[in-house]
Design a protein around this motif. Structure first.
Motif, PDB file in Angstrom:
ATOM      1  N   HIS A  74     -17.993  22.004 -17.659  1.00  0.00           N
ATOM      2  CA  HIS A  74     -16.475  21.591 -17.600  1.00  0.00           C
ATOM      3  C   HIS A  74     -15.831  20.980 -16.444  1.00  0.00           C
ATOM      4  O   HIS A  74     -15.155  19.928 -16.272  1.00  0.00           O
ATOM      5  CB  HIS A  74     -15.561  22.638 -18.196  1.00  0.00           C
ATOM      6  CG  HIS A  74     -15.793  22.863 -19.728  1.00  0.00           C
ATOM      7  ND1 HIS A  74     -15.308  22.344 -20.643  1.00  0.00           N
ATOM      8  CD2 HIS A  74     -16.725  23.818 -20.488  1.00  0.00           C
ATOM      9  CE1 HIS A  74     -15.481  22.627 -21.768  1.00  0.00           C
ATOM     10  NE2 HIS A  74     -16.431  23.671 -21.845  1.00  0.00           N
ATOM     11  N   ASP A 109     -17.286  17.413 -16.101  1.00  0.00           N
ATOM     12  CA  ASP A 109     -16.656  16.503 -16.975  1.00  0.00           C
ATOM     13  C   ASP A 109     -15.230  16.152 -16.511  1.00  0.00           C
ATOM     14  O   ASP A 109     -14.809  15.221 -16.528  1.00  0.00           O
ATOM     15  CB  ASP A 109     -16.528  17.276 -18.515  1.00  0.00           C
ATOM     16  CG  ASP A 109     -17.769  17.439 -19.120  1.00  0.00           C
ATOM     17  OD1 ASP A 109     -18.748  16.792 -18.575  1.00  0.00           O
ATOM     18  OD2 ASP A 109     -17.714  18.013 -20.119  1.00  0.00           O
ATOM     19  N   TYR A 110     -14.576  17.284 -15.906  1.00  0.00           N
ATOM     20  CA  TYR A 110     -13.435  17.043 -15.259  1.00  0.00           C
ATOM     21  C   TYR A 110     -13.482  16.036 -13.957  1.00  0.00           C
ATOM     22  O   TYR A 110     -12.778  15.255 -13.741  1.00  0.00           O
ATOM     23  CB  TYR A 110     -12.876  18.512 -14.533  1.00  0.00           C
ATOM     24  CG  TYR A 110     -11.654  17.994 -13.496  1.00  0.00           C
ATOM     25  CD1 TYR A 110     -10.501  17.715 -13.865  1.00  0.00           C
ATOM     26  CD2 TYR A 110     -12.028  18.323 -12.244  1.00  0.00           C
ATOM     27  CE1 TYR A 110      -9.537  17.774 -12.988  1.00  0.00           C
ATOM     28  CE2 TYR A 110     -11.036  18.292 -11.400  1.00  0.00           C
ATOM     29  CZ  TYR A 110      -9.580  17.883 -11.833  1.00  0.00           C
ATOM     30  OH  TYR A 110      -8.700  17.663 -10.805  1.00  0.00           O
ATOM     31  N   ALA A 157     -15.836  13.835 -13.506  1.00  0.00           N
ATOM     32  CA  ALA A 157     -16.131  12.269 -14.081  1.00  0.00           C
ATOM     33  C   ALA A 157     -14.802  11.873 -14.341  1.00  0.00           C
ATOM     34  O   ALA A 157     -14.331  10.606 -14.442  1.00  0.00           O
ATOM     35  CB  ALA A 157     -16.933  12.611 -15.258  1.00  0.00           C
ATOM     36  N   ARG A 158     -14.147  12.505 -15.325  1.00  0.00           N
ATOM     37  CA  ARG A 158     -12.582  11.879 -15.951  1.00  0.00           C
ATOM     38  C   ARG A 158     -11.716  11.751 -14.671  1.00  0.00           C
ATOM     39  O   ARG A 158     -11.198  10.634 -14.713  1.00  0.00           O
ATOM     40  CB  ARG A 158     -11.890  12.925 -16.895  1.00  0.00           C
ATOM     41  CG  ARG A 158     -12.594  13.135 -18.238  1.00  0.00           C
ATOM     42  CD  ARG A 158     -11.689  13.695 -19.149  1.00  0.00           C
ATOM     43  NE  ARG A 158     -11.075  15.028 -18.633  1.00  0.00           N
ATOM     44  CZ  ARG A 158     -11.917  16.041 -18.413  1.00  0.00           C
ATOM     45  NH1 ARG A 158     -12.744  16.457 -19.246  1.00  0.00           N
ATOM     46  NH2 ARG A 158     -10.806  17.296 -18.197  1.00  0.00           N
ATOM     47  N   LYS A 159     -11.590  12.438 -13.651  1.00  0.00           N
ATOM     48  CA  LYS A 159     -10.834  12.330 -12.565  1.00  0.00           C
ATOM     49  C   LYS A 159     -11.369  11.177 -11.624  1.00  0.00           C
ATOM     50  O   LYS A 159     -10.513  10.170 -11.450  1.00  0.00           O
ATOM     51  CB  LYS A 159     -11.024  13.319 -11.632  1.00  0.00           C
ATOM     52  CG  LYS A 159      -9.905  13.268 -10.378  1.00  0.00           C
ATOM     53  CD  LYS A 159     -10.086  14.735  -9.587  1.00  0.00           C
ATOM     54  CE  LYS A 159      -9.370  14.422  -8.383  1.00  0.00           C
ATOM     55  NZ  LYS A 159      -9.608  15.416  -7.269  1.00  0.00           N
ATOM     56  N   ALA A 168     -13.102   8.402 -12.892  1.00  0.00           N
ATOM     57  CA  ALA A 168     -12.596   7.218 -13.729  1.00  0.00           C
ATOM     58  C   ALA A 168     -11.144   6.762 -13.849  1.00  0.00           C
ATOM     59  O   ALA A 168     -10.828   5.807 -13.651  1.00  0.00           O
ATOM     60  CB  ALA A 168     -13.005   7.563 -15.098  1.00  0.00           C
ATOM     61  N   TRP A 169     -10.312   8.004 -13.757  1.00  0.00           N
ATOM     62  CA  TRP A 169      -9.017   7.617 -13.499  1.00  0.00           C
ATOM     63  C   TRP A 169      -8.408   7.146 -12.252  1.00  0.00           C
ATOM     64  O   TRP A 169      -7.742   6.126 -12.325  1.00  0.00           O
ATOM     65  CB  TRP A 169      -8.086   9.108 -13.709  1.00  0.00           C
ATOM     66  CG  TRP A 169      -6.653   9.049 -13.839  1.00  0.00           C
ATOM     67  CD1 TRP A 169      -5.667   8.186 -14.705  1.00  0.00           C
ATOM     68  CD2 TRP A 169      -6.036   9.133 -12.746  1.00  0.00           C
ATOM     69  NE1 TRP A 169      -4.465   8.376 -14.231  1.00  0.00           N
ATOM     70  CE2 TRP A 169      -4.563   8.844 -12.936  1.00  0.00           C
ATOM     71  CE3 TRP A 169      -6.215   9.640 -11.317  1.00  0.00           C
ATOM     72  CZ2 TRP A 169      -3.465   9.096 -12.121  1.00  0.00           C
ATOM     73  CZ3 TRP A 169      -5.194   9.925 -10.345  1.00  0.00           C
ATOM     74  CH2 TRP A 169      -3.722   9.445 -10.923  1.00  0.00           C
ATOM     75  N   LYS A 208     -16.915   0.743 -10.680  1.00  0.00           N
ATOM     76  CA  LYS A 208     -17.485   1.851 -10.991  1.00  0.00           C
ATOM     77  C   LYS A 208     -18.658   2.290 -10.117  1.00  0.00           C
ATOM     78  O   LYS A 208     -19.487   1.330  -9.790  1.00  0.00           O
ATOM     79  CB  LYS A 208     -18.294   1.834 -12.615  1.00  0.00           C
ATOM     80  CG  LYS A 208     -18.694   2.863 -13.291  1.00  0.00           C
ATOM     81  CD  LYS A 208     -19.203   2.513 -14.513  1.00  0.00           C
ATOM     82  CE  LYS A 208     -19.682   3.836 -15.232  1.00  0.00           C
ATOM     83  NZ  LYS A 208     -20.302   3.532 -16.589  1.00  0.00           N
TER      84      LYS A 208
END
Length: 43
Positions: A9, A12-13, A15-17, A19-20, A29
């Motif tokens: 988790h 995943d956090y 990776a999302r951070k 990307a944001w 990227k």
């Protein structure tokens, strides 16, 4: 619970951070290389 639950988790956090932040700052990227863990974690 699985041993890697929190680690998954958190990855995943992150990776999302990332990307944001790239979208926010209009940065290209970045390809993340996967770290390979040894089969025997006692090493």
């Amino acid at each position: 619970m699985a041993d890697g639950f929190l680690e998954k988790h958190y990855e995943d956090y992150e990776a999302r951070k990332a990307a944001w932040l790239r979208k926010k700052k209009h940065l290209p990227k970045i390809n993340k290389k996967q770290l390979e863990r040894p089969v025997d974690e006692s090493l």
